[in-house]
Design a protein around this motif. Structure first.
Motif, PDB file in Angstrom:
ATOM      1  N   LEU A  41      -6.474  41.147  21.042  1.00 51.08           N
ATOM      2  CA  LEU A  41      -7.297  40.218  21.825  1.00 51.08           C
ATOM      3  C   LEU A  41      -8.392  39.613  20.955  1.00 51.08           C
ATOM      4  N   ALA A  42      -9.075  40.472  20.193  1.00 52.27           N
ATOM      5  CA  ALA A  42     -10.158  39.997  19.331  1.00 52.27           C
ATOM      6  C   ALA A  42      -9.640  39.021  18.279  1.00 52.27           C
ATOM      7  N   ASN A  43      -8.502  39.357  17.678  1.00 54.10           N
ATOM      8  CA  ASN A  43      -7.955  38.517  16.621  1.00 54.10           C
ATOM      9  C   ASN A  43      -7.363  37.221  17.149  1.00 54.10           C
ATOM     10  N   THR A  44      -6.939  37.215  18.410  1.00 52.60           N
ATOM     11  CA  THR A  44      -6.497  35.966  19.017  1.00 52.60           C
ATOM     12  C   THR A  44      -7.674  35.019  19.204  1.00 52.60           C
ATOM     13  N   LEU A  45      -8.833  35.562  19.592  1.00 53.92           N
ATOM     14  CA  LEU A  45     -10.043  34.748  19.677  1.00 53.92           C
ATOM     15  C   LEU A  45     -10.411  34.187  18.303  1.00 53.92           C
ATOM     16  N   VAL A  46     -10.312  35.041  17.283  1.00 54.33           N
ATOM     17  CA  VAL A  46     -10.578  34.592  15.917  1.00 54.33           C
ATOM     18  C   VAL A  46      -9.603  33.492  15.528  1.00 54.33           C
ATOM     19  N   ALA A  47      -8.318  33.669  15.883  1.00 49.89           N
ATOM     20  CA  ALA A  47      -7.295  32.680  15.546  1.00 49.89           C
ATOM     21  C   ALA A  47      -7.592  31.330  16.195  1.00 49.89           C
ATOM     22  N   ILE A  48      -8.084  31.348  17.442  1.00 46.91           N
ATOM     23  CA  ILE A  48      -8.426  30.095  18.128  1.00 46.91           C
ATOM     24  C   ILE A  48      -9.525  29.359  17.378  1.00 46.91           C
ATOM     25  N   VAL A  49     -10.571  30.087  16.991  1.00 51.30           N
ATOM     26  CA  VAL A  49     -11.698  29.450  16.308  1.00 51.30           C
ATOM     27  C   VAL A  49     -11.305  29.014  14.901  1.00 51.30           C
ATOM     28  N   LEU A  50     -10.498  29.816  14.212  1.00 52.47           N
ATOM     29  CA  LEU A  50     -10.007  29.412  12.891  1.00 52.47           C
ATOM     30  C   LEU A  50      -9.187  28.124  12.989  1.00 52.47           C
ATOM     31  N   THR A  51      -8.384  28.024  14.024  1.00 48.83           N
ATOM     32  CA  THR A  51      -7.578  26.821  14.234  1.00 48.83           C
ATOM     33  C   THR A  51      -8.472  25.602  14.439  1.00 48.83           C
ATOM     34  N   LEU A  52      -9.520  25.753  15.250  1.00 47.96           N
ATOM     35  CA  LEU A  52     -10.447  24.645  15.468  1.00 47.96           C
ATOM     36  C   LEU A  52     -11.131  24.249  14.166  1.00 47.96           C
ATOM     37  N   LEU A  53     -11.513  25.225  13.358  1.00 45.07           N
ATOM     38  CA  LEU A  53     -12.171  24.939  12.082  1.00 45.07           C
ATOM     39  C   LEU A  53     -11.232  24.199  11.138  1.00 45.07           C
ATOM     40  N   ILE A  54     -10.010  24.681  11.013  1.00 43.63           N
ATOM     41  CA  ILE A  54      -9.039  24.071  10.094  1.00 43.63           C
ATOM     42  C   ILE A  54      -8.674  22.661  10.539  1.00 43.63           C
ATOM     43  N   GLN A  55      -8.449  22.478  11.836  1.00 40.65           N
ATOM     44  CA  GLN A  55      -8.091  21.155  12.339  1.00 40.65           C
ATOM     45  C   GLN A  55      -9.240  20.156  12.232  1.00 40.65           C
ATOM     46  N   SER A  56     -10.472  20.644  12.254  1.00 38.26           N
ATOM     47  CA  SER A  56     -11.635  19.763  12.225  1.00 38.26           C
ATOM     48  C   SER A  56     -12.094  19.420  10.820  1.00 38.26           C
ATOM     49  N   SER A  57     -11.555  20.109   9.817  1.00 36.70           N
ATOM     50  CA  SER A  57     -12.002  19.914   8.443  1.00 36.70           C
ATOM     51  C   SER A  57     -11.279  18.742   7.791  1.00 36.70           C
ATOM     52  N   GLN A  58     -11.975  18.095   6.872  1.00 40.43           N
ATOM     53  CA  GLN A  58     -11.364  17.026   6.097  1.00 40.43           C
ATOM     54  C   GLN A  58     -10.747  17.567   4.808  1.00 40.43           C
ATOM     55  N   LEU A  59     -10.844  18.877   4.587  1.00 36.61           N
ATOM     56  CA  LEU A  59     -10.291  19.494   3.390  1.00 36.61           C
ATOM     57  C   LEU A  59      -8.828  19.846   3.593  1.00 36.61           C
ATOM     58  N   ALA A  60      -8.167  20.215   2.496  1.00 32.78           N
ATOM     59  CA  ALA A  60      -6.782  20.668   2.542  1.00 32.78           C
ATOM     60  C   ALA A  60      -6.561  21.633   1.382  1.00 32.78           C
ATOM     61  N   GLY A  61      -5.465  22.395   1.454  1.00 35.25           N
ATOM     62  CA  GLY A  61      -5.085  23.275   0.353  1.00 35.25           C
ATOM     63  C   GLY A  61      -6.090  24.376   0.081  1.00 35.25           C
ATOM     64  N   TRP A  62      -6.281  24.671  -1.217  1.00 37.67           N
ATOM     65  CA  TRP A  62      -7.132  25.806  -1.584  1.00 37.67           C
ATOM     66  C   TRP A  62      -8.594  25.558  -1.230  1.00 37.67           C
ATOM     67  N   ARG A  63      -9.018  24.304  -1.194  1.00 35.00           N
ATOM     68  CA  ARG A  63     -10.403  24.001  -0.807  1.00 35.00           C
ATOM     69  C   ARG A  63     -10.646  24.395   0.650  1.00 35.00           C
ATOM     70  N   LEU A  64      -9.685  24.109   1.492  1.00 30.83           N
ATOM     71  CA  LEU A  64      -9.797  24.500   2.900  1.00 30.83           C
ATOM     72  C   LEU A  64      -9.716  26.011   3.045  1.00 30.83           C
ATOM     73  N   ALA A  65      -8.846  26.657   2.259  1.00 32.15           N
ATOM     74  CA  ALA A  65      -8.749  28.119   2.294  1.00 32.15           C
ATOM     75  C   ALA A  65     -10.062  28.754   1.857  1.00 32.15           C
ATOM     76  N   LEU A  66     -10.741  28.138   0.890  1.00 31.51           N
ATOM     77  CA  LEU A  66     -12.042  28.650   0.441  1.00 31.51           C
ATOM     78  C   LEU A  66     -13.079  28.539   1.545  1.00 31.51           C
ATOM     79  N   LEU A  67     -13.063  27.419   2.269  1.00 35.34           N
ATOM     80  CA  LEU A  67     -13.981  27.257   3.401  1.00 35.34           C
ATOM     81  C   LEU A  67     -13.722  28.320   4.460  1.00 35.34           C
ATOM     82  N   VAL A  68     -12.452  28.519   4.817  1.00 33.05           N
ATOM     83  CA  VAL A  68     -12.087  29.511   5.827  1.00 33.05           C
ATOM     84  C   VAL A  68     -12.504  30.907   5.381  1.00 33.05           C
TER      85      VAL A  68
END
Length: 265
Positions: A41-68
């Motif tokens: 349950l906790a990790n599903t909440l984390v997954a939702i917020v991670l998804t919002l962060l990744i979809q909202s970022s203008q980065l891609a690839g390793w730069r986005l992975a570094l942000l995450v």
């Protein structure tokens, strides 16, 4: 939210739960079926917020992975464990083990999350929004205010919890450190939150209001709700639940205010 995104979130939550369980075994941290259920349950909440962060970022690839990685590890693990250590919830060895576990989990899940959501390939987007540069003075007072604001909200949330739930203090009897140590540590945590918020805001391509809400959700879920959902040997249930409400609400409010305060001009 379409079906594909829902499946990606579920997959990411399952992968993260498996990874956390595996790291618990490797680092000798107790785990069982009940813990795994709450962890899912906790990790599903984390997954939702991670998804919002990744979809909202203008980065891609390793730069986005570094942000995450930076956001998830610092807010979701390191900052929390500093707090646990100074309040004697964890000792030095437990804190070190938990930090190492969080580091491993964050390092592995960050590129997986970026890849799973289809953002590993591609180029970093060009920010076309018009911005005027802030002056050195404008940035300085905003950063200082952001750091001090964390201590103010932290103190108000703690005092409110003590007032409405006196039984809470029974757990912390003899564990509360000196005020000067609390003050210094919270200023340090406030500095970390400010720097991470600046890092996030400079790489998000959504409206200001959505940015502020996303920062609030990240602080609330990563830094309070998700870590306190799962049962553990360090805190009884009534302390975890009380902390969950306290930190979840106060961190969200702080994140929203910080999002508006530190946004580029």
């Amino acid at each position: 939210m379409n079906q594909k995104i829902i499946l990606q979130i579920i997959s990411l939550g399952l992968i993260l739960t498996f990874l956390v369980t595996l790291c618990n075994l490797l680092f000798g941290i107790s785990t069982n079926i009940e813990l795994s259920s709450w962890s899912l349950l906790a990790n599903t909440l984390v997954a939702i917020v991670l998804t919002l962060l990744i979809q909202s970022s203008q980065l891609a690839g390793w730069r986005l992975a570094l942000l995450v990685f930076t956001v998830y590890f610092i807010i979701g693990h390191f900052s929390i464990l500093i707090e646990a250590y100074i309040f004697k919830v964890t000792d030095g060895w437990q804190t070190t083990v938990e930090i190492l576990r969080g580091l491993v989990v964050s390092l592995i899940i960050s590129p997986i999350a970026v890849s799973l959501l289809g953002r590993w390939t591609g180029h970093t987007a060009v920010d076309t929004m018009p911005y005027k540069s802030r002056s050195w003075f404008s940035w300085s007072w905003r950063i200082v205010l952001g750091i001090l604001l964390y201590f103010v909200i932290y103190a108000m949330a703690g005092m409110t919890l003590q007032a409405v739930y006196p039984e809470f203090m029974a757990f912390y009897e003899g564990k509360i450190p000196a005020f000067d140590l609390i003050f210094k540590v919270q200023l340090f945590r406030g500095l970390m939150f400010v720097l991470i918020t600046l890092f996030m805001l400079s790489n998000l391509q959504i409206s200001l209001g959505k940015k502020a809400i996303l920062v609030g959700l990240i602080f609330s879920v990563f830094g309070g709700i998700a870590p306190l959902l799962s049962p553990n040997d360090l805190m009884p249930a009534y302390v975890r639940l009380a902390h969950g409400f306290e930190v979840g609400i106060s961190n969200f409010l702080y994140g929203v205010v910080l999002g508006y305060l530190l946004n580029r001009h």
